[in-house]
Motif scaffolding. Structure first.
Motif, PDB file in Angstrom:
ATOM      1  N   ALA A 215       0.880  -1.137   0.083  1.00  0.00           N
ATOM      2  CA  ALA A 215       0.082  -0.099   0.068  1.00  0.00           C
ATOM      3  C   ALA A 215       0.854   1.260  -0.104  1.00  0.00           C
ATOM      4  CB  ALA A 215      -0.926  -0.171   1.249  1.00  0.00           C
ATOM      5  N   ARG A 216       2.170   1.169  -0.127  1.00  0.00           N
ATOM      6  CA  ARG A 216       3.094   2.353  -0.051  1.00  0.00           C
ATOM      7  C   ARG A 216       2.656   3.400  -1.199  1.00  0.00           C
ATOM      8  NH1 ARG A 216       5.495  -1.533  -2.889  1.00  0.00           N
ATOM      9  NH2 ARG A 216       6.850  -1.169  -4.521  1.00  0.00           N
ATOM     10  N   ASP A 217       1.879   2.959  -2.365  1.00  0.00           N
ATOM     11  CA  ASP A 217       1.715   4.130  -3.211  1.00  0.00           C
ATOM     12  C   ASP A 217       0.317   4.686  -3.068  1.00  0.00           C
ATOM     13  OD1 ASP A 217       4.307   3.694  -4.600  1.00  0.00           O
ATOM     14  OD2 ASP A 217       3.317   1.950  -5.904  1.00  0.00           O
ATOM     15  N   VAL A 218      -0.460   4.000  -2.124  1.00  0.00           N
ATOM     16  CA  VAL A 218      -1.746   4.492  -1.972  1.00  0.00           C
ATOM     17  C   VAL A 218      -2.011   5.265  -0.775  1.00  0.00           C
ATOM     18  CG1 VAL A 218      -4.119   3.693  -1.702  1.00  0.00           C
ATOM     19  CG2 VAL A 218      -2.653   2.339  -2.881  1.00  0.00           C
ATOM     20  N   PHE A 219      -1.195   4.994   0.313  1.00  0.00           N
ATOM     21  CA  PHE A 219      -1.456   5.751   1.513  1.00  0.00           C
ATOM     22  C   PHE A 219      -0.137   6.586   1.836  1.00  0.00           C
ATOM     23  CE2 PHE A 219      -3.995   1.958   2.615  1.00  0.00           C
ATOM     24  CZ  PHE A 219      -5.080   2.595   2.823  1.00  0.00           C
ATOM     25  N   THR A 220      -0.288   7.718   2.729  1.00  0.00           N
ATOM     26  CA  THR A 220       0.877   8.476   3.072  1.00  0.00           C
ATOM     27  C   THR A 220       1.563   7.721   4.142  1.00  0.00           C
ATOM     28  OG1 THR A 220      -0.605   9.573   4.846  1.00  0.00           O
ATOM     29  CG2 THR A 220      -0.438  10.651   2.679  1.00  0.00           C
ATOM     30  N   PRO A 221       2.932   8.183   4.362  1.00  0.00           N
ATOM     31  CA  PRO A 221       3.678   7.423   5.695  1.00  0.00           C
ATOM     32  C   PRO A 221       2.852   7.312   7.097  1.00  0.00           C
ATOM     33  CG  PRO A 221       5.052   8.993   4.363  1.00  0.00           C
ATOM     34  CD  PRO A 221       3.628   9.229   3.970  1.00  0.00           C
ATOM     35  N   TRP A 222       2.151   8.350   7.321  1.00  0.00           N
ATOM     36  CA  TRP A 222       1.454   8.206   8.761  1.00  0.00           C
ATOM     37  C   TRP A 222       0.255   7.336   8.762  1.00  0.00           C
ATOM     38  CZ3 TRP A 222      -3.777   9.407   9.811  1.00  0.00           C
ATOM     39  CH2 TRP A 222      -4.405  10.042   8.846  1.00  0.00           C
ATOM     40  N   GLN A 223      -0.471   7.262   7.381  1.00  0.00           N
ATOM     41  CA  GLN A 223      -1.379   6.231   7.381  1.00  0.00           C
ATOM     42  C   GLN A 223      -1.014   4.793   7.308  1.00  0.00           C
ATOM     43  OE1 GLN A 223      -2.966   7.825   3.542  1.00  0.00           O
ATOM     44  NE2 GLN A 223      -4.727   8.438   4.318  1.00  0.00           N
ATOM     45  N   LEU A 224       0.364   4.560   6.656  1.00  0.00           N
ATOM     46  CA  LEU A 224       0.893   3.414   6.623  1.00  0.00           C
ATOM     47  C   LEU A 224       1.180   2.920   7.883  1.00  0.00           C
ATOM     48  CD1 LEU A 224       3.184   3.824   3.496  1.00  0.00           C
ATOM     49  CD2 LEU A 224       1.171   2.411   3.756  1.00  0.00           C
ATOM     50  N   LEU A 225       1.936   3.823   8.705  1.00  0.00           N
ATOM     51  CA  LEU A 225       2.073   3.548  10.231  1.00  0.00           C
ATOM     52  C   LEU A 225       0.733   3.117  11.063  1.00  0.00           C
ATOM     53  CD1 LEU A 225       4.052   3.334  12.437  1.00  0.00           C
ATOM     54  CD2 LEU A 225       3.557   5.978  13.058  1.00  0.00           C
ATOM     55  N   LEU A 226      -0.288   3.806  10.628  1.00  0.00           N
ATOM     56  CA  LEU A 226      -1.682   3.355  11.495  1.00  0.00           C
ATOM     57  C   LEU A 226      -2.199   2.091  10.868  1.00  0.00           C
ATOM     58  CD1 LEU A 226      -3.488   6.657  11.257  1.00  0.00           C
ATOM     59  CD2 LEU A 226      -2.401   5.692  13.354  1.00  0.00           C
ATOM     60  N   LEU A 227      -1.950   1.796   9.720  1.00  0.00           N
ATOM     61  CA  LEU A 227      -2.238   0.603   9.093  1.00  0.00           C
ATOM     62  C   LEU A 227      -1.447  -0.598   9.688  1.00  0.00           C
ATOM     63  CD1 LEU A 227      -3.931  -0.867   6.783  1.00  0.00           C
ATOM     64  CD2 LEU A 227      -1.915  -0.650   5.359  1.00  0.00           C
ATOM     65  N   ALA A 228      -0.245  -0.444  10.030  1.00  0.00           N
ATOM     66  CA  ALA A 228       0.628  -1.497  10.370  1.00  0.00           C
ATOM     67  C   ALA A 228       0.586  -1.679  11.965  1.00  0.00           C
ATOM     68  CB  ALA A 228       2.111  -1.079  10.339  1.00  0.00           C
ATOM     69  N   CYS A 229       0.052  -0.508  12.599  1.00  0.00           N
ATOM     70  CA  CYS A 229      -0.231  -0.972  14.115  1.00  0.00           C
ATOM     71  C   CYS A 229      -1.808  -1.591  14.356  1.00  0.00           C
ATOM     72  CB  CYS A 229      -0.566   0.596  14.697  1.00  0.00           C
ATOM     73  SG  CYS A 229       1.085   1.419  14.981  1.00  0.00           S
ATOM     74  N   GLY A 230      -2.469  -1.278  13.238  1.00  0.00           N
ATOM     75  CA  GLY A 230      -3.729  -2.062  13.272  1.00  0.00           C
ATOM     76  C   GLY A 230      -3.686  -3.467  13.102  1.00  0.00           C
ATOM     77  N   CYS A 231      -2.515  -3.833  11.946  1.00  0.00           N
ATOM     78  CA  CYS A 231      -2.271  -5.285  11.707  1.00  0.00           C
ATOM     79  C   CYS A 231      -1.811  -6.073  13.203  1.00  0.00           C
ATOM     80  CB  CYS A 231      -1.328  -5.223  10.660  1.00  0.00           C
ATOM     81  SG  CYS A 231      -1.860  -4.803   9.204  1.00  0.00           S
ATOM     82  N   VAL A 232      -0.761  -5.293  13.794  1.00  0.00           N
ATOM     83  CA  VAL A 232      -0.414  -6.007  14.949  1.00  0.00           C
ATOM     84  C   VAL A 232      -1.203  -5.976  16.108  1.00  0.00           C
ATOM     85  CG1 VAL A 232       1.492  -5.601  16.672  1.00  0.00           C
ATOM     86  CG2 VAL A 232       2.214  -5.180  14.272  1.00  0.00           C
ATOM     87  N   TRP A 233      -2.123  -5.026  16.115  1.00  0.00           N
ATOM     88  CA  TRP A 233      -2.985  -5.118  17.047  1.00  0.00           C
ATOM     89  C   TRP A 233      -4.107  -6.262  17.115  1.00  0.00           C
ATOM     90  CZ3 TRP A 233      -8.109  -1.929  17.371  1.00  0.00           C
ATOM     91  CH2 TRP A 233      -8.667  -1.823  18.795  1.00  0.00           C
ATOM     92  N   GLY A 234      -4.457  -6.237  15.600  1.00  0.00           N
ATOM     93  CA  GLY A 234      -5.441  -7.315  15.425  1.00  0.00           C
ATOM     94  C   GLY A 234      -5.212  -8.693  14.834  1.00  0.00           C
ATOM     95  N   SER A 235      -3.981  -9.128  15.081  1.00  0.00           N
ATOM     96  CA  SER A 235      -3.662 -10.325  14.700  1.00  0.00           C
ATOM     97  C   SER A 235      -4.048 -11.440  15.578  1.00  0.00           C
ATOM     98  CB  SER A 235      -1.769 -10.258  14.601  1.00  0.00           C
ATOM     99  OG  SER A 235      -1.486 -10.280  15.691  1.00  0.00           O
ATOM    100  N   SER A 236      -4.183 -11.281  16.896  1.00  0.00           N
ATOM    101  CA  SER A 236      -4.897 -12.445  17.654  1.00  0.00           C
ATOM    102  C   SER A 236      -6.201 -11.881  17.889  1.00  0.00           C
ATOM    103  CB  SER A 236      -4.045 -12.643  18.918  1.00  0.00           C
ATOM    104  OG  SER A 236      -4.173 -11.190  19.448  1.00  0.00           O
ATOM    105  N   SER A 237      -7.033 -11.097  17.317  1.00  0.00           N
ATOM    106  CA  SER A 237      -8.233 -10.458  17.784  1.00  0.00           C
ATOM    107  C   SER A 237      -9.336 -11.395  17.770  1.00  0.00           C
ATOM    108  CB  SER A 237      -8.567  -9.332  16.905  1.00  0.00           C
ATOM    109  OG  SER A 237      -8.748  -9.621  15.604  1.00  0.00           O
ATOM    110  N   PRO A 238      -9.549 -12.533  16.686  1.00  0.00           N
ATOM    111  CA  PRO A 238     -10.579 -13.556  16.670  1.00  0.00           C
ATOM    112  C   PRO A 238     -10.298 -14.246  18.140  1.00  0.00           C
ATOM    113  CG  PRO A 238      -9.617 -13.365  14.705  1.00  0.00           C
ATOM    114  CD  PRO A 238      -8.776 -12.484  15.319  1.00  0.00           C
ATOM    115  N   ASP A 239      -9.280 -14.332  18.695  1.00  0.00           N
ATOM    116  CA  ASP A 239      -9.110 -15.276  19.985  1.00  0.00           C
ATOM    117  C   ASP A 239      -9.397 -14.627  21.108  1.00  0.00           C
ATOM    118  OD1 ASP A 239      -8.481 -17.623  18.545  1.00  0.00           O
ATOM    119  OD2 ASP A 239      -6.436 -17.203  18.804  1.00  0.00           O
ATOM    120  N   TRP A 240      -9.178 -13.087  21.168  1.00  0.00           N
ATOM    121  CA  TRP A 240      -9.284 -12.440  22.500  1.00  0.00           C
ATOM    122  C   TRP A 240     -10.580 -11.699  22.465  1.00  0.00           C
ATOM    123  CZ3 TRP A 240     -10.103  -7.396  21.427  1.00  0.00           C
ATOM    124  CH2 TRP A 240      -9.680  -6.776  20.540  1.00  0.00           C
TER     125      TRP A 240
END
Length: 126
Positions: A13-38
């Protein structure tokens, strides 16, 4: 796995989003990786037995819901690009990846109905 999904999504997504949006996307990925279990809201009873308000691998592992949520949040993240949509897009993408990986286990995950598990094909020995 959340870090790998974050790295892949940021790279793609580096061509679609700005750097701060990419950072937020990455934070959401790390936070949601175990979400179906918790999201099952589990805990321990005072006598030492584990309990869960939502049974394991039912509604929180429903594949169609995660696919729909991922498409919906990705569409909003690309269209709006706001703080919450970028995090939500990463969260749902990583949650969907979790469900897809759980689908490969013998227990399976529900695909079309949240309370019917997918049946794994039997493996025969030669």
């Amino acid at each position: 796995m959340g870090v790998l999904v974050a790295a892949a999504s940021v790279y793609l997504a580096r061509d679609v989003f700005t750097p701060w949006q990419l950072l937020l996307l990455a934070c959401g990925c790390v936070w949601g990786s175990s979400s179906p279990d918790w999201m099952e809201i589990s805990g321990w009873a005072w006598w030492g037995t584990r309990y869960s308000l939502i049974p394991h691998r039912t509604i929180t592992h429903w594949m169609m819901a995660w696919i729909a949520a991922t498409i919906w949040t990705m569409w909003h993240a690309v269209a709006d690009g706001t703080f919450i949509w970028c995090i939500a897009a990463g969260f749902t993408l990583s949650g969907l990846t979790h469900v897809l990986m759980d689908a490969r286990t013998p227990m399976g995950v529900p695909v079309f109905h949240p309370y019917k598990r997918r049946k794994q094909p039997k493996r025969y020995r030669r």
